[in-house]
Design a protein around this motif. Structure first.
Motif, mmCIF file in Angstrom:
data_model
loop_
_atom_site.group_PDB
_atom_site.id
_atom_site.type_symbol
_atom_site.label_atom_id
_atom_site.label_comp_id
_atom_site.label_asym_id
_atom_site.label_seq_id
_atom_site.Cartn_x
_atom_site.Cartn_y
_atom_site.Cartn_z
ATOM 1 N N ALA A 69 22.509 32.824 -43.661
ATOM 2 C CA ALA A 69 23.332 31.738 -43.138
ATOM 3 C C ALA A 69 23.112 31.696 -41.627
ATOM 4 O O ALA A 69 22.534 32.618 -41.047
ATOM 5 N N TRP A 70 23.568 30.633 -41.018
ATOM 6 C CA TRP A 70 23.504 30.498 -39.567
ATOM 7 C C TRP A 70 24.922 30.489 -39.034
ATOM 8 O O TRP A 70 25.770 29.735 -39.519
ATOM 9 N N LEU A 71 25.178 31.332 -38.029
ATOM 10 C CA LEU A 71 26.496 31.393 -37.412
ATOM 11 C C LEU A 71 26.393 30.861 -35.989
ATOM 12 O O LEU A 71 25.561 31.318 -35.208
ATOM 13 N N SER A 72 27.248 29.891 -35.676
ATOM 14 C CA SER A 72 27.355 29.366 -34.319
ATOM 15 C C SER A 72 28.649 29.880 -33.715
ATOM 16 O O SER A 72 29.714 29.752 -34.317
ATOM 17 N N THR A 73 28.522 30.474 -32.534
ATOM 18 C CA THR A 73 29.678 30.982 -31.800
ATOM 19 C C THR A 73 29.715 30.300 -30.433
ATOM 20 O O THR A 73 28.834 29.511 -30.103
ATOM 21 N N VAL A 74 30.735 30.624 -29.661
ATOM 22 C CA VAL A 74 30.914 30.000 -28.350
ATOM 23 C C VAL A 74 30.828 31.077 -27.271
ATOM 24 O O VAL A 74 31.565 32.063 -27.308
ATOM 25 N N ARG A 75 29.933 30.862 -26.323
ATOM 26 C CA ARG A 75 29.819 31.783 -25.183
ATOM 27 C C ARG A 75 31.047 31.616 -24.282
ATOM 28 O O ARG A 75 31.705 30.569 -24.301
ATOM 29 N N PRO A 76 31.364 32.628 -23.464
ATOM 30 C CA PRO A 76 32.514 32.504 -22.559
ATOM 31 C C PRO A 76 32.454 31.278 -21.645
ATOM 32 O O PRO A 76 33.497 30.735 -21.287
ATOM 33 N N ASP A 77 31.230 30.799 -21.322
ATOM 34 C CA ASP A 77 31.136 29.612 -20.465
ATOM 35 C C ASP A 77 31.161 28.309 -21.263
ATOM 36 O O ASP A 77 30.992 27.232 -20.708
ATOM 37 N N GLY A 78 31.383 28.403 -22.578
ATOM 38 C CA GLY A 78 31.515 27.218 -23.424
ATOM 39 C C GLY A 78 30.241 26.769 -24.111
ATOM 40 O O GLY A 78 30.283 25.897 -24.980
ATOM 41 N N ARG A 79 29.101 27.348 -23.734
ATOM 42 C CA ARG A 79 27.844 26.950 -24.379
ATOM 43 C C ARG A 79 27.767 27.531 -25.795
ATOM 44 O O ARG A 79 28.251 28.632 -26.047
ATOM 45 N N PRO A 80 27.145 26.801 -26.710
ATOM 46 C CA PRO A 80 27.024 27.295 -28.083
ATOM 47 C C PRO A 80 25.919 28.346 -28.207
ATOM 48 O O PRO A 80 25.007 28.422 -27.371
ATOM 49 N N HIS A 81 26.017 29.143 -29.240
ATOM 50 C CA HIS A 81 25.021 30.158 -29.556
ATOM 51 C C HIS A 81 24.914 30.201 -31.081
ATOM 52 O O HIS A 81 25.928 30.282 -31.771
ATOM 53 N N ALA A 82 23.709 30.128 -31.615
ATOM 54 C CA ALA A 82 23.505 30.162 -33.070
ATOM 55 C C ALA A 82 22.468 31.218 -33.423
ATOM 56 O O ALA A 82 21.445 31.343 -32.740
ATOM 57 N N MET A 83 22.757 31.974 -34.470
ATOM 58 C CA MET A 83 21.839 33.013 -34.943
ATOM 59 C C MET A 83 21.955 33.133 -36.463
ATOM 60 O O MET A 83 23.017 32.905 -37.024
ATOM 61 N N ARG B 247 24.864 39.331 -28.287
ATOM 62 C CA ARG B 247 25.444 38.084 -27.764
ATOM 63 C C ARG B 247 26.504 37.567 -28.735
ATOM 64 O O ARG B 247 27.593 37.167 -28.332
ATOM 65 N N LYS B 248 26.203 37.597 -30.026
ATOM 66 C CA LYS B 248 27.153 37.145 -31.043
ATOM 67 C C LYS B 248 28.430 37.985 -30.982
ATOM 68 O O LYS B 248 29.544 37.450 -30.998
ATOM 69 N N GLY B 249 28.281 39.315 -30.892
ATOM 70 C CA GLY B 249 29.436 40.199 -30.822
ATOM 71 C C GLY B 249 30.269 39.973 -29.577
ATOM 72 O O GLY B 249 31.505 39.973 -29.624
ATOM 73 N N ARG B 250 29.607 39.770 -28.440
ATOM 74 C CA ARG B 250 30.334 39.502 -27.195
ATOM 75 C C ARG B 250 31.042 38.155 -27.259
ATOM 76 O O ARG B 250 32.175 38.012 -26.770
ATOM 77 N N ASN B 251 30.379 37.159 -27.849
ATOM 78 C CA ASN B 251 31.024 35.848 -28.009
ATOM 79 C C ASN B 251 32.279 35.967 -28.861
ATOM 80 O O ASN B 251 33.319 35.385 -28.537
ATOM 81 N N LEU B 252 32.177 36.696 -29.978
ATOM 82 C CA LEU B 252 33.320 36.836 -30.878
ATOM 83 C C LEU B 252 34.461 37.618 -30.234
ATOM 84 O O LEU B 252 35.627 37.364 -30.532
ATOM 85 N N ALA B 253 34.131 38.555 -29.351
ATOM 86 C CA ALA B 253 35.179 39.284 -28.629
ATOM 87 C C ALA B 253 35.938 38.344 -27.698
ATOM 88 O O ALA B 253 37.134 38.535 -27.454
ATOM 89 N N CYS C 196 34.132 29.668 -34.757
ATOM 90 C CA CYS C 196 32.742 29.686 -35.194
ATOM 91 C C CYS C 196 32.492 28.625 -36.264
ATOM 92 O O CYS C 196 33.421 28.056 -36.826
ATOM 93 N N VAL C 197 31.209 28.410 -36.516
ATOM 94 C CA VAL C 197 30.755 27.540 -37.593
ATOM 95 C C VAL C 197 29.659 28.293 -38.334
ATOM 96 O O VAL C 197 28.727 28.811 -37.714
ATOM 97 N N LEU C 198 29.782 28.368 -39.651
ATOM 98 C CA LEU C 198 28.769 28.994 -40.497
ATOM 99 C C LEU C 198 28.130 27.898 -41.332
ATOM 100 O O LEU C 198 28.844 27.086 -41.930
ATOM 101 N N THR C 199 26.808 27.866 -41.368
ATOM 102 C CA THR C 199 26.105 26.878 -42.187
ATOM 103 C C THR C 199 25.214 27.591 -43.181
ATOM 104 O O THR C 199 24.602 28.621 -42.873
ATOM 105 N N VAL C 200 25.156 27.025 -44.390
ATOM 106 C CA VAL C 200 24.377 27.590 -45.488
ATOM 107 C C VAL C 200 23.685 26.451 -46.223
ATOM 108 O O VAL C 200 24.311 25.434 -46.524
ATOM 109 N N ALA C 201 22.406 26.631 -46.488
ATOM 110 C CA ALA C 201 21.662 25.674 -47.313
ATOM 111 C C ALA C 201 21.490 26.277 -48.698
ATOM 112 O O ALA C 201 20.918 27.351 -48.839
ATOM 113 N N GLY C 202 22.019 25.588 -49.712
ATOM 114 C CA GLY C 202 21.902 26.064 -51.081
ATOM 115 C C GLY C 202 21.081 25.094 -51.909
ATOM 116 O O GLY C 202 20.797 23.975 -51.476
#
Length: 172
Positions: free
Chosen positions: A43-57, A77-83, A88-94
């Protein structure tokens, strides 16, 4: 405790003038979305950086604790964003449904829930993680790095059928 069943509804109405179906019989059940989440190898997880920019992995999701769960290193980066923010947004292609799940990722801290997530990773991916003192480690890697488990509490989800014409929204 089983999670409440979300309200399923058409995403578009006749007034939206869209090529998407407005036939209520095309609304997908949450069970279909849950099965898609359970089967997804990635899946792809999108999180938010402290400065508001998105991050997806990409990540490997598992179904445990009646929700989709994942792991990440606290210093990533994902862990720091979540802290900073669990939004978040999780996307999955089935094969029969593509999903977008909006919610909040919260750490899994209860030892019984941690064991459930550990077991889910072993069952689904053959990934053996160990629990020591409330912390998760991968003893198969040099230095036995630490990981954190997260579960996503959904706020809403969107499912798009493989026909390209059907869409469902679930509100939690």
């Amino acid at each position: 405790m089983p999670a409440p069943t979300p309200v399923a509804e058409l995403l578009f109405s006749d007034a939206d003038a869209t090529p998407m179906s407005t036939d209520a019989t095309t609304v997908k059940p949450w069970a279909q979305a849950r099965a898609c989440l359970q089967r997804a190898p990635k899946a792809w997880l999108s999180t938010v950086r402290p400065d508001g920019r998105p991050h997806a992995m990409p990540l490997m999701p598992v179904w445990a604790d009646e929700s989709v769960c994942f792991t990440t290193r606290p210093g990533s980066r994902k862990g720091r964003n979540l802290a900073h923010s669990g939004h978040c947004v999780l996307t999955v292609a089935g094969p029969d449904l593509d999903l977008v799940l909006e919610g909040t990722a919260v750490p899994v801290l209860d030892p019984a829930r941690q064991q459930e997530v550990t077991d889910a990773f072993l069952t689904k991916y053959g990934w053996s993680l160990s629990l020591r003192g409330g912390r998760i480690h991968d003893d198969g890697l040099p230095g036995s790095p630490e990981y954190g488990f997260y579960r996503i509490t959904p706020l809403r989800a969107y499912g798009y059928g493989s026909d390209g014409l059907t869409a469902t929204r679930w509100r939690f």
